[in-house]
Design a protein around this motif. Sequence first.
Motif, PDB file in Angstrom:
ATOM      1  N   ALA A 194      44.272  28.454  45.834  1.00 23.95           N
ATOM      2  CA  ALA A 194      43.296  29.483  46.195  1.00 23.95           C
ATOM      3  C   ALA A 194      42.862  30.295  44.981  1.00 23.95           C
ATOM      4  CB  ALA A 194      43.886  30.413  47.260  1.00 23.95           C
ATOM      5  N   TRP A 195      43.711  30.340  43.961  1.00 21.64           N
ATOM      6  CA  TRP A 195      43.424  31.076  42.722  1.00 21.64           C
ATOM      7  C   TRP A 195      42.646  30.221  41.727  1.00 21.64           C
ATOM      8  CZ3 TRP A 195      45.061  36.152  42.584  1.00 21.64           C
ATOM      9  CH2 TRP A 195      44.921  36.837  41.380  1.00 21.64           C
ATOM     10  N   GLU A 196      42.495  28.953  42.017  1.00 17.39           N
ATOM     11  CA  GLU A 196      41.920  27.968  41.102  1.00 17.39           C
ATOM     12  C   GLU A 196      40.566  28.416  40.582  1.00 17.39           C
ATOM     13  OE1 GLU A 196      42.200  23.235  41.450  1.00 17.39           O
ATOM     14  OE2 GLU A 196      40.662  24.107  42.743  1.00 17.39           O
ATOM     15  N   GLY A 197      40.419  28.386  39.254  1.00 16.31           N
ATOM     16  CA  GLY A 197      39.164  28.774  38.617  1.00 16.31           C
ATOM     17  C   GLY A 197      39.157  30.208  38.125  1.00 16.31           C
ATOM     18  N   LEU A 198      40.057  31.039  38.651  1.00 20.12           N
ATOM     19  CA  LEU A 198      40.109  32.443  38.249  1.00 20.12           C
ATOM     20  C   LEU A 198      40.860  32.626  36.936  1.00 20.12           C
ATOM     21  CD1 LEU A 198      39.306  35.292  39.068  1.00 20.12           C
ATOM     22  CD2 LEU A 198      41.344  35.425  40.491  1.00 20.12           C
ATOM     23  N   GLY A 199      41.721  31.665  36.618  1.00 12.94           N
ATOM     24  CA  GLY A 199      42.446  31.702  35.354  1.00 12.94           C
ATOM     25  C   GLY A 199      43.606  32.681  35.346  1.00 12.94           C
ATOM     26  N   TYR A 200      44.321  32.709  34.206  1.00 10.20           N
ATOM     27  CA  TYR A 200      45.490  33.575  34.070  1.00 10.20           C
ATOM     28  C   TYR A 200      46.393  33.453  35.302  1.00 10.20           C
ATOM     29  CZ  TYR A 200      42.798  35.552  30.247  1.00 10.20           C
ATOM     30  OH  TYR A 200      42.068  35.698  29.084  1.00 10.20           O
ATOM     31  N   TYR A 201      46.884  32.231  35.496  1.00  6.03           N
ATOM     32  CA  TYR A 201      47.577  31.891  36.741  1.00  6.03           C
ATOM     33  C   TYR A 201      48.913  32.604  36.923  1.00  6.03           C
ATOM     34  CZ  TYR A 201      43.985  28.375  37.293  1.00  6.03           C
ATOM     35  OH  TYR A 201      42.772  27.753  37.447  1.00  6.03           O
ATOM     36  N   THR A 202      49.418  33.227  35.865  1.00  2.64           N
ATOM     37  CA  THR A 202      50.627  34.031  36.011  1.00  2.64           C
ATOM     38  C   THR A 202      50.402  35.130  37.038  1.00  2.64           C
ATOM     39  OG1 THR A 202      51.245  33.599  33.720  1.00  2.64           O
ATOM     40  CG2 THR A 202      52.290  35.480  34.782  1.00  2.64           C
ATOM     41  N   ARG A 203      49.171  35.614  37.145  1.00  5.90           N
ATOM     42  CA  ARG A 203      48.857  36.648  38.139  1.00  5.90           C
ATOM     43  C   ARG A 203      49.117  36.141  39.555  1.00  5.90           C
ATOM     44  NH1 ARG A 203      42.797  38.292  36.752  1.00  5.90           N
ATOM     45  NH2 ARG A 203      42.633  36.041  36.574  1.00  5.90           N
ATOM     46  N   ALA A 204      48.719  34.898  39.832  1.00  4.16           N
ATOM     47  CA  ALA A 204      48.928  34.321  41.161  1.00  4.16           C
ATOM     48  C   ALA A 204      50.408  34.102  41.428  1.00  4.16           C
ATOM     49  CB  ALA A 204      48.156  33.006  41.293  1.00  4.16           C
ATOM     50  N   LYS A 205      51.124  33.637  40.421  1.00  2.00           N
ATOM     51  CA  LYS A 205      52.571  33.434  40.574  1.00  2.00           C
ATOM     52  C   LYS A 205      53.286  34.757  40.830  1.00  2.00           C
ATOM     53  CE  LYS A 205      54.649  31.088  37.533  1.00  2.00           C
ATOM     54  NZ  LYS A 205      54.996  30.845  36.110  1.00  2.00           N
ATOM     55  N   ASN A 206      52.882  35.811  40.097  1.00  2.00           N
ATOM     56  CA  ASN A 206      53.483  37.122  40.309  1.00  2.00           C
ATOM     57  C   ASN A 206      53.153  37.680  41.689  1.00  2.00           C
ATOM     58  OD1 ASN A 206      54.635  37.118  37.765  1.00  2.00           O
ATOM     59  ND2 ASN A 206      52.977  38.263  36.810  1.00  2.00           N
ATOM     60  N   LEU A 207      51.928  37.425  42.140  1.00  2.00           N
ATOM     61  CA  LEU A 207      51.514  37.849  43.482  1.00  2.00           C
ATOM     62  C   LEU A 207      52.403  37.206  44.536  1.00  2.00           C
ATOM     63  CD1 LEU A 207      49.459  39.141  45.482  1.00  2.00           C
ATOM     64  CD2 LEU A 207      48.088  37.078  45.237  1.00  2.00           C
ATOM     65  N   HIS A 208      52.634  35.916  44.400  1.00  2.00           N
ATOM     66  CA  HIS A 208      53.480  35.189  45.348  1.00  2.00           C
ATOM     67  C   HIS A 208      54.919  35.692  45.284  1.00  2.00           C
ATOM     68  CE1 HIS A 208      55.742  31.552  46.815  1.00  2.00           C
ATOM     69  NE2 HIS A 208      54.823  31.674  47.755  1.00  2.00           N
ATOM     70  N   HIS A 209      55.422  35.906  44.075  1.00  2.00           N
ATOM     71  CA  HIS A 209      56.791  36.398  43.890  1.00  2.00           C
ATOM     72  C   HIS A 209      56.949  37.791  44.506  1.00  2.00           C
ATOM     73  CE1 HIS A 209      60.300  38.091  41.774  1.00  2.00           C
ATOM     74  NE2 HIS A 209      60.705  36.836  41.649  1.00  2.00           N
ATOM     75  N   THR A 210      55.954  38.650  44.291  1.00  2.00           N
ATOM     76  CA  THR A 210      55.986  39.999  44.841  1.00  2.00           C
ATOM     77  C   THR A 210      55.953  39.980  46.358  1.00  2.00           C
ATOM     78  OG1 THR A 210      55.051  41.120  42.919  1.00  2.00           O
ATOM     79  CG2 THR A 210      54.624  42.121  45.042  1.00  2.00           C
ATOM     80  N   ALA A 211      55.110  39.105  46.920  1.00  2.00           N
ATOM     81  CA  ALA A 211      55.030  38.989  48.379  1.00  2.00           C
ATOM     82  C   ALA A 211      56.376  38.598  48.976  1.00  2.00           C
ATOM     83  CB  ALA A 211      53.963  37.965  48.759  1.00  2.00           C
ATOM     84  N   LEU A 212      57.061  37.670  48.325  1.00  2.00           N
ATOM     85  CA  LEU A 212      58.382  37.253  48.787  1.00  2.00           C
ATOM     86  C   LEU A 212      59.407  38.374  48.624  1.00  2.00           C
ATOM     87  CD1 LEU A 212      58.534  33.646  47.281  1.00  2.00           C
ATOM     88  CD2 LEU A 212      58.420  34.219  49.711  1.00  2.00           C
TER      89      LEU A 212
END
Length: 328
Positions: free
Chosen positions: A79-97
Amino acid sequence: MVSFLSVVHDRLYAWYQTNGRHDLPWRQTDDAYRIYLSEIMLQQTQVKTVLERFYFPFLKRFETLQSVAEAPLDDVLKAWEGLGYYTRAKNLHHTALTCQGVLPKTPEELGGLKGIGKSTAHAICAFAYRQALPILDANVKRVLCRYFALHVKNENVLWQKAWELLDTKRPFEYNQAMMDLGSMVCTSKNPTCNACPMKLTCQGKTYPENYPQNIKKPKIPIKKRFVSVVICEGKLGLIQRKERLLHGLWGFVQTDEKPEGRFLGIVRHTYSHFKLELEVFQPGCCTKTFDGWFDEEEIASLALSTVDKKILRCWRSMMMKSIVSNTD
């Protein structure tokens, strides 16, 4: 007796009421998740890009932070594809958990979550919970540097000045106004000081370009590497990346050594700190161990970086040329 600070606040508030970007969707909600998502997306991406291409599609797929927590990381990256700086998406997922789908309501607790710094924590609390906290994004830093005539962007000093100038009665409007002021009036180049509501007390208005002093950026280096596009029985061999920049994304094998095989073309991509130039080859055989083999339909469901999509297009282009050539 009316203090000069209250006059500054009133002028800034009046300016924001007339000129502020009130239509931004994350300013029309007190949902902490939606505000948090906008803050994370806007860290490395322009408002226009986030608004037009990513914010609403992501919310359609993940309506709540709980839905992010319940999804596999691969789905969040897709879902984050194309937005770049994918660490942001990983951190978002980690934070949600970590917070089990419910964001805490204090800056201290928020600041302890992965990927949420002090300014982002303050933004969530100020915008979702209307807490009297200042924020320090790039635009606000520039406004503060000019207002207080600070030559250097020192974080500790800037936080001190941010607290000093904060409108504690209207923290939501104040912070939004400061961001808009930096984006629309107190711009990095050619600021329109005459239109600024803070011009009467601004210490840097005479020579705004002096605050802060710009550090000359070094020339962006070019990294040259090679890519192997390996196909077997109609499927392409991909690896799932483990390096920090693109961790979790699927892609083609990159090496520093030129592989044997058919040359397909050159792919170029620019990151924030370097440019990447890739020579793409299709080897006749390969001993590399892949994490998965996928046909094009299956690849469409995977999370690929922009550069790997360019490589895929390069390969497709050469395949089409080969088909056309063989039919002539």
